[in-house]
Design an enzyme around this catalytic site. Structure first.
Site, mmCIF file in Angstrom:
data_model
loop_
_atom_site.group_PDB
_atom_site.id
_atom_site.type_symbol
_atom_site.label_atom_id
_atom_site.label_comp_id
_atom_site.label_asym_id
_atom_site.label_seq_id
_atom_site.Cartn_x
_atom_site.Cartn_y
_atom_site.Cartn_z
ATOM 1 N N ASP A 30 0.857 -1.190 0.000
ATOM 2 C CA ASP A 30 0.000 0.000 0.000
ATOM 3 C C ASP A 30 0.886 1.231 0.000
ATOM 4 O O ASP A 30 2.033 1.188 0.449
ATOM 5 C CB ASP A 30 -0.914 -0.019 1.235
ATOM 6 N N GLU A 151 -14.495 -10.651 -6.090
ATOM 7 C CA GLU A 151 -14.855 -11.052 -4.716
ATOM 8 C C GLU A 151 -16.346 -10.849 -4.498
ATOM 9 O O GLU A 151 -16.959 -10.008 -5.143
ATOM 10 C CB GLU A 151 -14.024 -10.261 -3.701
ATOM 11 N N PHE A 152 -16.904 -11.624 -3.583
ATOM 12 C CA PHE A 152 -18.325 -11.485 -3.258
ATOM 13 C C PHE A 152 -18.484 -11.310 -1.748
ATOM 14 O O PHE A 152 -19.357 -11.911 -1.132
ATOM 15 C CB PHE A 152 -19.103 -12.714 -3.744
ATOM 16 N N LEU A 153 -17.599 -10.517 -1.159
ATOM 17 C CA LEU A 153 -17.578 -10.393 0.304
ATOM 18 C C LEU A 153 -18.566 -9.340 0.784
ATOM 19 O O LEU A 153 -18.628 -8.253 0.231
ATOM 20 C CB LEU A 153 -16.180 -9.979 0.773
ATOM 21 N N GLU A 155 -19.486 -6.760 3.751
ATOM 22 C CA GLU A 155 -18.883 -6.130 4.917
ATOM 23 C C GLU A 155 -19.596 -6.657 6.163
ATOM 24 O O GLU A 155 -20.791 -6.886 6.149
ATOM 25 C CB GLU A 155 -19.030 -4.609 4.824
ATOM 26 N N GLY A 256 -36.487 -1.735 3.381
ATOM 27 C CA GLY A 256 -35.786 -0.768 4.220
ATOM 28 C C GLY A 256 -35.708 0.588 3.554
ATOM 29 O O GLY A 256 -36.487 0.897 2.642
ATOM 30 N N CYS A 263 -20.539 -0.900 -2.691
ATOM 31 C CA CYS A 263 -20.623 -1.710 -3.912
ATOM 32 C C CYS A 263 -21.876 -1.466 -4.746
ATOM 33 O O CYS A 263 -21.773 -1.107 -5.913
ATOM 34 C CB CYS A 263 -20.543 -3.194 -3.556
HETATM 35 C C1 UDX Z 1 -22.471 -6.310 -1.230
HETATM 36 C C2 UDX Z 1 -22.661 -7.738 -1.775
HETATM 37 O O1 UDX Z 1 -23.554 -8.458 -0.933
HETATM 38 C C3 UDX Z 1 -21.320 -8.436 -1.897
HETATM 39 O O2 UDX Z 1 -21.501 -9.711 -2.471
HETATM 40 C C4 UDX Z 1 -20.411 -7.586 -2.777
HETATM 41 O O3 UDX Z 1 -19.158 -8.176 -2.943
HETATM 42 C C5 UDX Z 1 -20.271 -6.197 -2.196
HETATM 43 O O4 UDX Z 1 -21.564 -5.611 -2.042
HETATM 44 P P1 UDX Z 1 -22.155 -5.154 1.147
HETATM 45 O O5 UDX Z 1 -22.060 -3.856 0.397
HETATM 46 O O6 UDX Z 1 -21.188 -5.420 2.235
HETATM 47 O O7 UDX Z 1 -22.020 -6.385 0.111
HETATM 48 O O8 UDX Z 1 -23.603 -5.183 1.788
HETATM 49 P P2 UDX Z 1 -24.934 -6.049 1.744
HETATM 50 O O9 UDX Z 1 -25.076 -6.827 2.989
HETATM 51 O O10 UDX Z 1 -25.045 -6.788 0.477
HETATM 52 O O11 UDX Z 1 -26.028 -4.862 1.799
HETATM 53 C C6 UDX Z 1 -26.067 -3.819 0.835
HETATM 54 C C7 UDX Z 1 -27.183 -2.846 1.145
HETATM 55 O O12 UDX Z 1 -28.449 -3.436 0.924
HETATM 56 C C8 UDX Z 1 -27.215 -2.328 2.579
HETATM 57 O O13 UDX Z 1 -27.505 -0.942 2.555
HETATM 58 C C9 UDX Z 1 -28.348 -3.108 3.220
HETATM 59 O O14 UDX Z 1 -28.951 -2.440 4.294
HETATM 60 C C10 UDX Z 1 -29.293 -3.256 2.049
HETATM 61 N N1 UDX Z 1 -30.189 -4.423 2.152
HETATM 62 C C11 UDX Z 1 -29.697 -5.687 2.084
HETATM 63 C C12 UDX Z 1 -31.567 -4.220 2.294
HETATM 64 O O15 UDX Z 1 -32.052 -3.072 2.370
HETATM 65 N N2 UDX Z 1 -32.384 -5.310 2.349
HETATM 66 C C13 UDX Z 1 -31.923 -6.577 2.265
HETATM 67 O O16 UDX Z 1 -32.741 -7.516 2.302
HETATM 68 C C14 UDX Z 1 -30.526 -6.779 2.137
#
Ligand code: UDX
Length: 450
Positions: A30, A151-153, A155, A256, A263
């Protein structure tokens, strides 16, 4: 196996630490000296459950190191992962690939012997081709292959997701690179994680398709929730009724305030651009982007309705600022638009978040007052608004809140309370897509407009 991870940000750090935990030798590179210093001393630059222990253990075992010396690290590497940011370019929504291409140039100049270069950052279709071109141009003698391995991670559960993935996607037509990638992920074969091989462009698109579909699924259920409010139906039951159909699936059907995060917003926008440029517009995703954008401000209007139509001079308490729980990430959090809209309408804002307040400060209006507990937020507030479903907000002492608030109004944008329970405690309760509240809202809104 000697692995170099370019970029010790969210994806690079989690992936680097997990690869080290698989037994590989990993160096994270980094440019940020402060970040490197913190990491060497066991301080994490991001909040991610379990990451500190993983970094500490693997650093102690000598499998994980941090450096700013890209040349030295890359010259000894078998595989170099590019895990730098691909933010939305200001103004046009395209993914900004300057960091990826910059890394490609530096890698090309430093590598020696056959090296596999892997893009882990989310990159538009064709980026791998351009990385390949840049490397060949910068170092015509280089022996290398460029692979896409998105990646599909998520947070908050990134380590679990890394170690128990639904699938791993590897995009390359190069046989030698494919073998090396299988070696990197060997421990995951043992827990039977499917490894999907495909060509590079297909792998790049798969990541966008997955994220866009999830964003669309959330947006779909959010629109259904709005309809529930108008027709007296209950979105929780609609979700359950839909989700049990295995063709649909129960996950990502939780209504929500709209999706946020690092992402979904940027990847949906970038996909829209790629598709338009390819003369193959993704209209469903275009609609998803605009519906989600408008929804955040609509949530502020819901709050205003719940307090009788006006917020000027009133204090509104915000519980939860991050885009979701178990992270300190504020990027594209619905809280930002909701708070800005309320401030524009004259509200005073008090807020509390278990992890995100430091990150929130630069993004929120300067007069927001940050509190130490939900109960401090509630003092003198005309409404409490749950924006993020942190566990600590799930069992608030409603009687205690009521005694300190200016008026007992709870706006639950994550549906974490039961309406009867909140109303019995003497609160006005507004939530998402649970029928009778939607119907009660209508005459109130009409009165407010008079
Ligand atoms: C996401 C993808 O899930 C992951 O695979 C990708 O690599 C990166 O983007 P992340 O951004 O960490 O991961 O969050 P995630 O848990 O997917 O939630 C994204 C948003 O959707 C959040 O604002 C969450 O509150 C919202 N959400 C999620 C809803 O409003 N309702 C749901 O049922 C699920």
């Amino acid at each position: 196996m000697r692995i170099v991870m370019i970029g010790a940000g969210y994806v690079g750090l989690v992936s680097g630490a997990c690869f080290a935990d698989f037994g590989h030798n990993v160096i994270c590179v980094d440019k940020d000296a402060q970040r490197l210093d913190a990491l060497r001393n066991g301080r994490m630059p991001i909040f991610e459950p379990g990451l500190d222990v993983l970094v500490e253990e693997n650093s102690e075992q000598g499998r994980l190191g941090f450096t700013d010396n890209l040349i030295e690290a890359v010259s000894q590497a078998d595989i170099v992962f590019i895990a730098v940011g691909t933010p939305s370019r200001r103004g046009d929504g395209y993914a900004d690939l300057s960091y990826v291409y910059g890394a490609a140039r530096e890698i090309a100049a430093a590598m020696s012997g056959f090296t596999v270069i892997v893009t882990k950052s989310t990159v538009p279709v064709g980026t791998g081709d351009e990385v390949e071109r840049i490397v060949a141009e910068t170092n015509p003698k280089a022996e290398f292959a460029v692979v896409s391995n998105p990646e599909f991670l998520r947070e908050g559960s990134a380590i679990e997701d890394f170690k128990r993935p639904d699938r791993i996607v590897i995009g390359t037509d190069n046989e030698k690179a494919r073998k090396l990638m299988e070696e990197v992920y060997r421990p995951l074969y043992l827990n039977a994680s499917p490894i999907l091989h495909m060509n590079r462009r297909t792998a790049e698109l798969t990541k966008y398709a997955a994220n866009a579909f999830l964003a669309m699924k959330i947006t779909f259920i959010n629109e259904m929730a709005d309809l529930c409010e108008q027709v007296g139906a209950d979105i929780q039951d609609v979700s359950r009724g839909m989700g049990m159909d295995q063709r649909i699936g129960a996950k990502f059907l939780h209504a929500g305030p709209g999706y946020g995060g690092s992402c979904f917003p940027k990847d949906t926008l970038a996909l829209v651009k790629t598709a338009q440029d390819a003369d193959s517009p993704t209209r469903l995703i275009e609609a998803t982007v605009s519906v989600n954008e408008q929804r955040k401000r609509a949530m502020a209007r819901k709050v205003i309705r719940a307090v009788g139509g006006k917020v000027r001079g009133k204090t509104i308490g915000i519980l939860g600022l991050t885009f979701k729980p178990n992270t300190d990430d504020m990027r594209e959090s619905p809280a930002i638009s909701i708070i800005q809209t309320l401030v524009d309408k004259g509200a005073e804002i008090k807020a509390y978040d278990p992890e995100g307040m430091d990150q929130a400060k630069p993004l929120l209006p300067p007069n927001v007052k940050y509190c130490k507990t939900p109960y401090e937020v509630a003092e003198e507030a005309s409404a409490l608004v749950i924006v993020t479903e942190w566990n600590v907000f799930r069992s608030l002492d409603l009687d205690r809140l009521k005694t300190v608030m200016a008026s007992p109004v709870l706006v639950d944008l994550r549906n974490i309370y039961r309406p009867e329970q909140v109303r019995q405690a003497g609160f006005t309760y507004a939530c998402i897509g649970r029928g009778d509240r939607g119907l009660l809202d209508a005459p109130e809104a009409a009165r407010a407009a008079e």
